[in-house]
Design an enzyme around this catalytic site. Structure first.
Site, PDB file in Angstrom:
ATOM      1  N   ARG A   1       0.750  -1.124  -0.102  1.00 49.96           N
ATOM      2  CA  ARG A   1       0.070   0.020   0.069  1.00 49.96           C
ATOM      3  C   ARG A   1       0.759   1.349   0.054  1.00 49.96           C
ATOM      4  O   ARG A   1       0.990   1.726   1.123  1.00 49.96           O
ATOM      5  CB  ARG A   1      -0.847  -0.039   1.354  1.00 49.96           C
ATOM      6  CG  ARG A   1      -1.779  -1.156   1.385  1.00 49.96           C
ATOM      7  CD  ARG A   1      -2.501  -1.276   2.583  1.00 49.96           C
ATOM      8  NE  ARG A   1      -3.274  -2.214   2.708  1.00 49.96           N
ATOM      9  CZ  ARG A   1      -4.057  -2.871   3.811  1.00 49.96           C
ATOM     10  NH1 ARG A   1      -3.690  -2.292   4.930  1.00 49.96           N
ATOM     11  NH2 ARG A   1      -4.770  -4.032   3.671  1.00 49.96           N
TER      12      ARG A   1
ATOM     13  N   ASP B   1       2.202   4.960  -0.384  1.00 52.40           N
ATOM     14  CA  ASP B   1       1.440   6.128   0.193  1.00 52.40           C
ATOM     15  C   ASP B   1       1.301   7.216  -0.991  1.00 52.40           C
ATOM     16  O   ASP B   1       1.729   7.205  -2.024  1.00 52.40           O
ATOM     17  CB  ASP B   1       2.368   6.768   1.142  1.00 52.40           C
ATOM     18  CG  ASP B   1       1.576   6.902   2.533  1.00 52.40           C
ATOM     19  OD1 ASP B   1       0.462   6.973   2.527  1.00 52.40           O
ATOM     20  OD2 ASP B   1       2.529   6.893   3.578  1.00 52.40           O
TER      21      ASP B   1
ATOM     22  N   ARG C   1      11.041   6.010   4.835  1.00 54.08           N
ATOM     23  CA  ARG C   1      11.159   7.433   4.703  1.00 54.08           C
ATOM     24  C   ARG C   1      11.622   7.923   6.267  1.00 54.08           C
ATOM     25  O   ARG C   1      12.180   8.935   6.199  1.00 54.08           O
ATOM     26  CB  ARG C   1       9.684   8.133   4.415  1.00 54.08           C
ATOM     27  CG  ARG C   1       9.549   7.997   3.104  1.00 54.08           C
ATOM     28  CD  ARG C   1       8.116   8.040   2.689  1.00 54.08           C
ATOM     29  NE  ARG C   1       7.715   9.483   2.957  1.00 54.08           N
ATOM     30  CZ  ARG C   1       6.311  10.156   3.002  1.00 54.08           C
ATOM     31  NH1 ARG C   1       5.439   9.275   2.877  1.00 54.08           N
ATOM     32  NH2 ARG C   1       6.217  11.332   3.543  1.00 54.08           N
TER      33      ARG C   1
END
Lengths: 250, 250
Positions: free
Chosen positions: B53, B55, B202
């Site tokens: 999934r 972002d 990240r």
């Protein structure tokens, strides 16, 4: 009134070309806005002059502009100030103070463009705004044989789009190369010359691709230069692949 | 009901992430639409399942999906048909028919991501949606010393954003590399592992950059793994630089 020369990069996909127009977003329009903002919006607006009027969707790595500021600001501060004010799809690469008679357009004596062409079977999402797309088989050797026919001083009337308004269609091309990058499924054309007609490079790429597929004979460029008939080269490669790379001054 | 596996590329900048949501444009939403269109909109809508999934703003070169079609279509025709129907920011790279029990998400055993970081002083117009941007000086050797601390099986609770809903925060990282490209003023991080927590990559990039500037000690990752405290690593690198590169299956 010091005069500044700046080298500008922009992603052309968000602009209706370089030249300022009413009611649409253009590169020159954005540059005018921030230069005047930096100069605290003088009564007589400052006008930014650009070397090349790139079309809608055409990109630049090395567009050259000039403008005057009403007071002396160091070149590095002008660069920083403009980059801070500009939208993120325009970037000032370099700024220098130049002589009062410098003119980005009239003083340029050489321009280099390149054209990126993706040869993947479907459009790559990361290239859709940054390369042309051509998925028919190309014979690169045919294109390599055709390219030298462009070199030298010729009347390129067959290669000018109907919007062309220059007095003469004679131009000098000093470089016409192809770089094949099979690993990236990409072809890059490189063109250098003293100046180019409206849409000339995109029409030249169109003709070269038709030579590459066999639709035109290898030396059809010689004939097109002879006939001076713009209706004989109708296929104009997409704007997304075209980059204004570098402009040189004497 | 043959089951299809497909490898999908997309430019994440135009999507609110992969996962389908009401009223916003998502990759899964677009894929669901065209797969159902290709299957002539069956009474029970077909659902596309994705491996990861990603972002908002995150890109993919190798997202993997699976879906069932109500009738047999050759894999090559499925690829061609979907690419013709899809918007130009999504492309199907490969399609194959797989066993009925194949599940893109549950069967994946390895994922590779990379993170592109531009180190230019101002944001490059051509990278603004396709790379993170960090213009403070970085000591690459400090980052190189820190990277091995990520390798192995650890509790990465300190590296999970608050949206993380998985039961365990233990993950195994098998590769953590940096490639320095000074000519392009770019750094690329490469990470491989069995799976990653919400925003983990990240946040890891954020920590590594803080190590590179000297804001954190070189081996601070070891301490962060120990403390299991997400509030200690708040800097999350921008989504634009992250690419889901490849997913492997046993």
């Amino acid at each position: 009134m010091p005069r500044y020369k700046a080298i500008v990069s922009y992603d052309g996909s968000g602009f209706f070309g370089f030249q300022v127009q009413n009611d649409v977003r253009t590169v020159q329009g954005e540059l005018n806005k921030v230069v005047n903002q930096m100069a605290k919006n003088p009564a007589t607006p400052i006008r930014v002059i650009g070397a090349s009027r790139t079309d809608t969707g055409v990109h630049a790595l090395g567009q050259v502009i000039n403008f005057d500021l009403p007071f002396n600001i160091p070149a590095a501060s002008v660069r920083k100030g403009l980059n801070t004010l500009l939208p993120r799809d325009i970037m000032i690469r370099e700024v220098e103070i130049v002589n009062d008679d410098f003119h980005a357009r009239f003083n340029s004596h050489h321009k280099r463009y390149f054209y990126r062409l993706s040869t993947q079977d479907f459009v790559d999402p990361f290239k859709r705004k940054y390369a042309g797309h051509f998925h028919w088989p190309l014979d690169i050797q045919r294109i390599e044989k055709a390219l030298p026919d462009l070199l030298g001083e010729h009347d390129f009337a067959s290669f000018a789009a109907s919007g062309n308004q220059t007095q003469t269609t004679i131009r000098r091309i000093t470089r016409a190369d192809i770089i094949n990058k099979p690993d990236e499924q990409e072809i890059v054309f490189i063109f250098e010359g003293n100046a180019f007609l409206y849409n000339q490079i995109r029409i030249m790429v169109g003709v070269l691709l038709e030579i590459g597929t066999g639709k035109r004979p290898v030396h059809d460029i010689q004939r097109l230069i002879e006939v001076k008939d713009r209706s004989q080269a109708r296929f104009t490669a997409a704007a997304a692949g075209l980059y204004l790379d570098e402009i040189s001054y004497s």
